[in-house]
Design an enzyme around this catalytic site. Structure first.
Site, PDB file in Angstrom:
ATOM      1  CG  ASP A 283       1.938  -0.881   3.386  1.00  0.00           C
ATOM      2  OD1 ASP A 283       1.199  -0.533   4.321  1.00  0.00           O
ATOM      3  OD2 ASP A 283       1.605  -1.668   2.478  1.00  0.00           O
TER       4      ASP A 283
ATOM      5  CG  HIS B 182      -1.707  -1.036   1.619  1.00  0.00           C
ATOM      6  ND1 HIS B 182      -1.247  -2.145   2.270  1.00  0.00           N
ATOM      7  CD2 HIS B 182      -3.046  -1.217   1.462  1.00  0.00           C
ATOM      8  CE1 HIS B 182      -2.259  -2.981   2.484  1.00  0.00           C
ATOM      9  NE2 HIS B 182      -3.361  -2.450   2.003  1.00  0.00           N
TER      10      HIS B 182
HETATM   11  C1  XLS Z   1      -7.436  -6.679   5.146  1.00  0.00           C
HETATM   12  C2  XLS Z   1      -7.017  -6.968   3.793  1.00  0.00           C
HETATM   13  C3  XLS Z   1      -5.873  -6.097   3.272  1.00  0.00           C
HETATM   14  C4  XLS Z   1      -5.779  -6.192   1.780  1.00  0.00           C
HETATM   15  C5  XLS Z   1      -5.003  -5.093   1.137  1.00  0.00           C
HETATM   16  O1  XLS Z   1      -8.135  -7.446   5.793  1.00  0.00           O
HETATM   17  O2  XLS Z   1      -6.683  -8.320   3.704  1.00  0.00           O
HETATM   18  O3  XLS Z   1      -4.677  -6.466   3.885  1.00  0.00           O
HETATM   19  O4  XLS Z   1      -5.233  -7.404   1.391  1.00  0.00           O
HETATM   20  O5  XLS Z   1      -5.546  -3.846   1.376  1.00  0.00           O
END
Ligand code: XLS
Ligand code: NI
Ligand code: NI
Length: 431
Positions: free
Chosen positions: A102, A99
């Site tokens: 991150d 993301h």
């Molecule tokens: C949250 C989601 C997130 C997605 C990416 O529960 O799994 O981590 O994979 O935004």
């Protein structure tokens, strides 16, 4: 670079009898399974957020991890990238996922945040070129900041919709810049807390238009990757619009996007929705929507999205059975959307969490391949439906014709065993 991972050797395949903790027992990247190397089948990806950005908090307590790269400036963001690539090297991990949040801290204005994203993705792009590690997918974090507390595309405030559009555009641009093979949308805040303040129909329209704009933009910039939606029924929202595979299929049909968008299916989210992982995979495959997987399990007692590393070969075997049966991944892969427990403080924990998960997936893949190659399970399934081969054009008939046939031909169905226990015994023989 710091000495965080110092002393940890690169993980290599040593086979099932190895006594070395820092070795693969089942994941042999170059071993060919059903005509493809395990590396190319599994396409493992490390999640930037859980491994490098998450501080170890839970709803009752804050940070437990001490990482030398934690910090709110670009110098720390680059240090984090250096350490991430060191971990990819140790693990022989071919892919990563991210993301925007991150990779770099947000700044005061959108424009500054955008510039920071460019700076860090340029930096990461150089490291990718040096190492050959690739980007499985990128995505925008539209769930952490308070501006998206009531949703991003589905917010009652149009200014948030604008901000979300700008954010996703930036993340798509940089995913394309990094050669990311997919772009993911997970709508943790695209949902509601209470219907008392929510116009559900309006929000759903906003979500549909937003996704249409994402698809249009993909074509405009010539992005060749796959757009993926990640279903989840709830958490953080009480109810999320992208509830499960079936719900998203209806949504895509409604907005004419079913040929444009596929799904990133997460094991833990399937469980939260009251399904098994293999159910969601099989349904997606049957609808032509199977894109990629987030391979992380939940604790079966807590009912939360605990994002644990997979640890159960029978479960992963059934999951990869569906993946292999549908022809395997194309742009998708196995992303570990997984985090070590908050008490697992050490660098070794972070490495070995991934090593175990890679081995569990590899063992599951091999079991799934044996099942498919042997063909007994599929033969039993085919045999169960064999009557339909002789049924003629039954499905294109009409109710009264069918009703007449029942009387004229004296139709009297005789139930046959579903043989569940025998099939379960059969599956256990491959594990
Ligand atoms: C949250 C989601 C997130 C997605 C990416 O529960 O799994 O981590 O994979 O935004
Ligand atoms: Ni996920
Ligand atoms: Ni999740």
């Amino acid at each position: 670079m710091t000495d965080f991972f110092q002393g940890i050797p690169q993980i290599r395949f040593e086979g099932p009898d190895s006594q070395n903790e820092f070795a693969f027992r089942h994941y042999n990247p170059d071993e060919v399974v059903m005509g493809k190397t395990m590396k190319d089948h599994l396409r493992f990806s490390v999640a930037w957020w859980h491994s490098f950005a998450w501080p170890g908090g839970d709803p009752f307590g804050g940070q437990t991890f001490e990482r030398p790269w934690f910090g709110d400036d670009m110098a720390h963001a680059k240090l984090k990238a250096d350490e991430a690539f060191e971990m990819f090297r140790i693990l022989q991990a071919p892919y990563f996922a991210w993301h925007d949040l991150d990779l770099r801290p947000e700044a005061e204005t959108f424009a500054e945040s955008r510039a920071r994203l460019t700076e860090i993705t340029d930096y990461i792009g150089e490291k990718m070129a040096q190492t050959g590690v690739k980007c499985l997918w990128g995505t925008a974090n539209m769930f952490t900041h308070r501006r998206v507390m009531a949703g991003a595309a589905t917010n009652p405030d149009p200014e948030v919709f604008l901000y979300a559009a700008a954010t996703v555009k930036a993340c798509m641009d940089d995913t394309m810049k990094l050669g990311g093979e997919n772009y993911v949308l997970w709508g943790g805040r695209e949902g509601y807390e209470t219907l008392l303040n929510t116009d559900l129909g309006k929000e759903r329209q906003q979500a549909g238009r937003f996704l249409s704009m994402v698809v249009d933009y993909k074509h405009k910039i010539g992005y060749k990757g796959t757009i993926l939606i990640e279903p989840k029924p709830q958490e953080p929202s009480k109810h999320q619009y992208d509830y499960d595979v079936g719900t998203i299929y209806g949504f895509l049909k409604d907005f004419g996007l079913e040929g444009e968008v596929k799904l990133n299916i997460e094991q833990g989210h399937a469980i939260l929705a009251g399904h098994s992982f293999e159910h969601e995979l099989a349904l997606a495959a049957s609808l032509g929507l199977l894109g990629s997987i987030d391979m992380n399990r939940n604790d079966y007692q807590s009912g939360w999205d605990t994002d644990q590393f997979p640890n159960n070969v029978p479960e992963t075997a059934l999951a990869y059975y569906e993946v292999l049966k549908s022809g395997g991944f194309t742009t998708g892969g196995t992303n570990f959307d997984s985090k070590v427990r908050r008490q697992s403080l050490d660098a070794e924990d972070l490495i070995l969490g991934h090593v175990g998960a890679m081995d569990v997936c590899a063992a599951g893949l091999k079991a799934a391949a044996r099942m498919l190659e042997d063909g007994k399970l599929e033969a039993a399934r085919t045999e169960r439906y064999a009557g339909w081969d002789k049924a003629g054009d039954l499905l294109n008939s009409d109710l009264s014709t069918l009703a007449d046939r029942v009387v004229a031909e004296g139709i009297d169905p005789h139930p046959r065993s579903g043989r569940q226990e025998r099939l379960e015994n059969l599956v256990n023989r491959y594990l």
